[in-house]
Design a protein around this motif. Structure first.
Motif, PDB file in Angstrom:
ATOM      1  N   ARG A 180     -23.386  42.145 -34.971  1.00 20.01           N
ATOM      2  CA  ARG A 180     -23.670  41.581 -33.641  1.00 20.01           C
ATOM      3  C   ARG A 180     -22.591  40.563 -33.274  1.00 20.01           C
ATOM      4  O   ARG A 180     -22.185  39.762 -34.123  1.00 20.01           O
ATOM      5  N   ILE A 181     -22.178  40.617 -32.025  1.00 20.98           N
ATOM      6  CA  ILE A 181     -21.243  39.610 -31.513  1.00 20.98           C
ATOM      7  C   ILE A 181     -21.861  39.042 -30.236  1.00 20.98           C
ATOM      8  O   ILE A 181     -22.274  39.800 -29.351  1.00 20.98           O
ATOM      9  N   ILE A 201     -22.126  48.175 -33.592  1.00 25.57           N
ATOM     10  CA  ILE A 201     -21.862  46.754 -33.282  1.00 25.57           C
ATOM     11  C   ILE A 201     -22.304  46.497 -31.840  1.00 25.57           C
ATOM     12  O   ILE A 201     -21.818  47.141 -30.908  1.00 25.57           O
ATOM     13  N   LEU A 202     -23.247  45.578 -31.695  1.00 21.63           N
ATOM     14  CA  LEU A 202     -23.787  45.242 -30.378  1.00 21.63           C
ATOM     15  C   LEU A 202     -23.148  43.937 -29.920  1.00 21.63           C
ATOM     16  O   LEU A 202     -23.098  42.972 -30.692  1.00 21.63           O
ATOM     17  N   ILE A 203     -22.655  43.925 -28.684  1.00 19.36           N
ATOM     18  CA  ILE A 203     -21.996  42.709 -28.183  1.00 19.36           C
ATOM     19  C   ILE A 203     -22.620  42.304 -26.851  1.00 19.36           C
ATOM     20  O   ILE A 203     -22.780  43.124 -25.947  1.00 19.36           O
ATOM     21  N   LEU A 230     -30.574  37.704 -29.568  1.00 19.88           N
ATOM     22  CA  LEU A 230     -29.552  38.753 -29.455  1.00 19.88           C
ATOM     23  C   LEU A 230     -28.951  39.146 -30.807  1.00 19.88           C
ATOM     24  O   LEU A 230     -28.262  40.152 -30.910  1.00 19.88           O
ATOM     25  N   SER A 231     -29.241  38.347 -31.830  1.00 18.79           N
ATOM     26  CA  SER A 231     -28.757  38.659 -33.190  1.00 18.79           C
ATOM     27  C   SER A 231     -29.854  39.272 -34.037  1.00 18.79           C
ATOM     28  O   SER A 231     -29.617  39.614 -35.197  1.00 18.79           O
ATOM     29  N   SER A 232     -31.031  39.408 -33.488  1.00 19.79           N
ATOM     30  CA  SER A 232     -32.215  39.713 -34.297  1.00 19.79           C
ATOM     31  C   SER A 232     -32.625  41.179 -34.216  1.00 19.79           C
ATOM     32  O   SER A 232     -32.081  41.962 -33.438  1.00 19.79           O
ATOM     33  N   SER A 233     -33.656  41.501 -35.007  1.00 14.32           N
ATOM     34  CA  SER A 233     -34.183  42.867 -34.981  1.00 14.32           C
ATOM     35  C   SER A 233     -35.052  43.109 -33.742  1.00 14.32           C
ATOM     36  O   SER A 233     -35.617  44.180 -33.577  1.00 14.32           O
ATOM     37  N   LEU A 234     -35.152  42.105 -32.853  1.00 14.68           N
ATOM     38  CA  LEU A 234     -35.905  42.295 -31.601  1.00 14.68           C
ATOM     39  C   LEU A 234     -35.026  42.848 -30.487  1.00 14.68           C
ATOM     40  O   LEU A 234     -35.522  43.163 -29.407  1.00 14.68           O
ATOM     41  N   SER A 235     -33.717  42.934 -30.718  1.00 12.35           N
ATOM     42  CA  SER A 235     -32.830  43.315 -29.602  1.00 12.35           C
ATOM     43  C   SER A 235     -31.916  44.481 -29.992  1.00 12.35           C
ATOM     44  O   SER A 235     -30.732  44.471 -29.693  1.00 12.35           O
ATOM     45  N   THR A 236     -32.502  45.497 -30.635  1.00 13.25           N
ATOM     46  CA  THR A 236     -31.689  46.596 -31.176  1.00 13.25           C
ATOM     47  C   THR A 236     -31.153  47.567 -30.106  1.00 13.25           C
ATOM     48  O   THR A 236     -30.318  48.416 -30.419  1.00 13.25           O
ATOM     49  N   TYR A 237     -31.640  47.437 -28.861  1.00  6.18           N
ATOM     50  CA  TYR A 237     -31.169  48.362 -27.808  1.00  6.18           C
ATOM     51  C   TYR A 237     -30.535  47.588 -26.645  1.00  6.18           C
ATOM     52  O   TYR A 237     -30.555  48.022 -25.506  1.00  6.18           O
ATOM     53  N   VAL A 238     -29.986  46.414 -26.974  1.00  3.67           N
ATOM     54  CA  VAL A 238     -29.339  45.586 -25.947  1.00  3.67           C
ATOM     55  C   VAL A 238     -27.873  45.441 -26.316  1.00  3.67           C
ATOM     56  O   VAL A 238     -27.538  44.872 -27.354  1.00  3.67           O
ATOM     57  N   THR A 239     -26.983  45.977 -25.465  1.00  4.66           N
ATOM     58  CA  THR A 239     -25.554  45.721 -25.656  1.00  4.66           C
ATOM     59  C   THR A 239     -24.848  45.732 -24.301  1.00  4.66           C
ATOM     60  O   THR A 239     -25.307  46.382 -23.364  1.00  4.66           O
TER      61      THR A 239
END
Ligand SMILES: NC(=O)c1ccc[n+]([C@@H]2O[C@H](COP(=O)([O-])OP(=O)(O)OC[C@H]3O[C@@H](n4cnc5c(N)ncnc54)[C@H](OP(=O)(O)O)[C@@H]3O)[C@@H](O)[C@H]2O)c1
Length: 259
Positions: free
Chosen positions: A134-135, A176-178, A235-244
């Protein structure tokens, strides 16, 4: 609630004070391993002393105005922590001033501090995140709404929206989600400095300046650095796996634009 952050190796840049420091502390409280950084040895050591009893923390001095130091910072944090799962990019504040006052040298310094450092942090972090990551880039409400007399921020930070979108397209297939956050007025040394500067320019007291700011905020108060840090944690957590590729305001509602 388990946020999936425990044991993650996290670099937070510009983290001796303010938003960066609050973010480093929140990660440590959630069981992450954290590298903090800033360009001033004294304030970095002071921050390290405050954090070292909360969890496993490392420190690296680096000036975000200096491209070589920025890439060394990312590599150094990877080496110290034995890997890199999350990078949180925060930077220092640019010189205040408007387009008629700022010199070419001011614009070059603003470009290095606010944009080039972000590009390097994203590129070097992505190289080292071999199995996803995550970035999160902390920017400013100026990305959506200019603040008078902060023209370096008003102009240069807009490009971080392009950086986040472009990088999200490149990095998605590698897991990698940014994303970015846009803090509004947040209670740090920076705000006190700005209030002082504006009070002097406009012939007001600092208290008058602060109460004018608060009147503009729908939530009628200035935010706390921890309130920005908590959105970064999300945004770094397992709650935001479909946000980039997203940019989230953390501004008490002050940004007026609908989109
Ligand atoms: N506070 C707000 O209301 C607000 C709102 C929107 C956006 N922002 C932006 O968010 C960022 C952080 O603001 P803040 O309020 O947390 O500021 P702050 O309390 O003044 O902290 C700034 C941090 O940046 C570090 N820093 C400054 N210049 C640096 C450089 N050249 N290289 C490396 N580190 C550097 C400082 O460390 P050392 O002095 O130890 O090097 C310190 O840790 C700034 O870019 C600011 O413009 C702030």
């Amino acid at each position: 609630m388990d946020l999936g952050i425990k044991g993650k190796r996290v670099l937070v840049t510009a983290s001796s004070k303010g938003i960066g420091f609050a973010t480093a502390r929140r990660f440590l409280e959630e069981g992450a391993i954290v590298t903090i950084s800033s360009h001033n040895a004294e304030s970095l050591n002071a921050a390290y002393e405050k954090l070292k009893d909360i969890g496993q923390v490392y420190k690296i001095i680096a000036d975000l105005n200096e491209p070589t130091e920025v890439s060394e910072l990312v590599k150094g944090s990877y080496e110290k922590m034995g890997g890199l799962d999350v990078t949180v990019y925060v930077t220092g504040s640019p010189k205040p001033g408007n387009v008629l006052e700022l010199s070419d040298a001011d614009w070059r310094a603003g470009f290095n501090l606010l944009l080039l450092s972000a590009v390097i942090v994203v590129r070097e972090s992505a190289k080292l995140m071999k199995s996803g990551g995550r970035i999160i880039l902390s920017t400013s409400m100026t990305l959506k709404q200019p603040i008078d007399n902060l023209d370096l921020s008003n102009v240069i930070r807009l490009s971080l929206a392009g950086l986040i979108k472009s990088a999200s397209r490149e990095l998605g297939s590698r897991g990698i989600l940014i994303n970015g956050v846009m803090p509004g007025w947040t209670l740090t040394e920076r705000v006190n400095q700005l209030a002082k500067d504006r009070a002097k320019r406009e012939g007001k007291t600092e208290e008058q300046v602060i109460s004018e700011i608060v009147r503009e905020v729908p939530l009628r108060r200035i935010g706390l650095p921890e309130e920005v840090a908590n959105v970064i944690l999300f945004l770094s957590s397992s709650l935001s796996t479909y946000v980039t590729g997203a940019l989230i305001p953390v501004d008490g509602g002050i940004i007026r634009g609908t989109l």
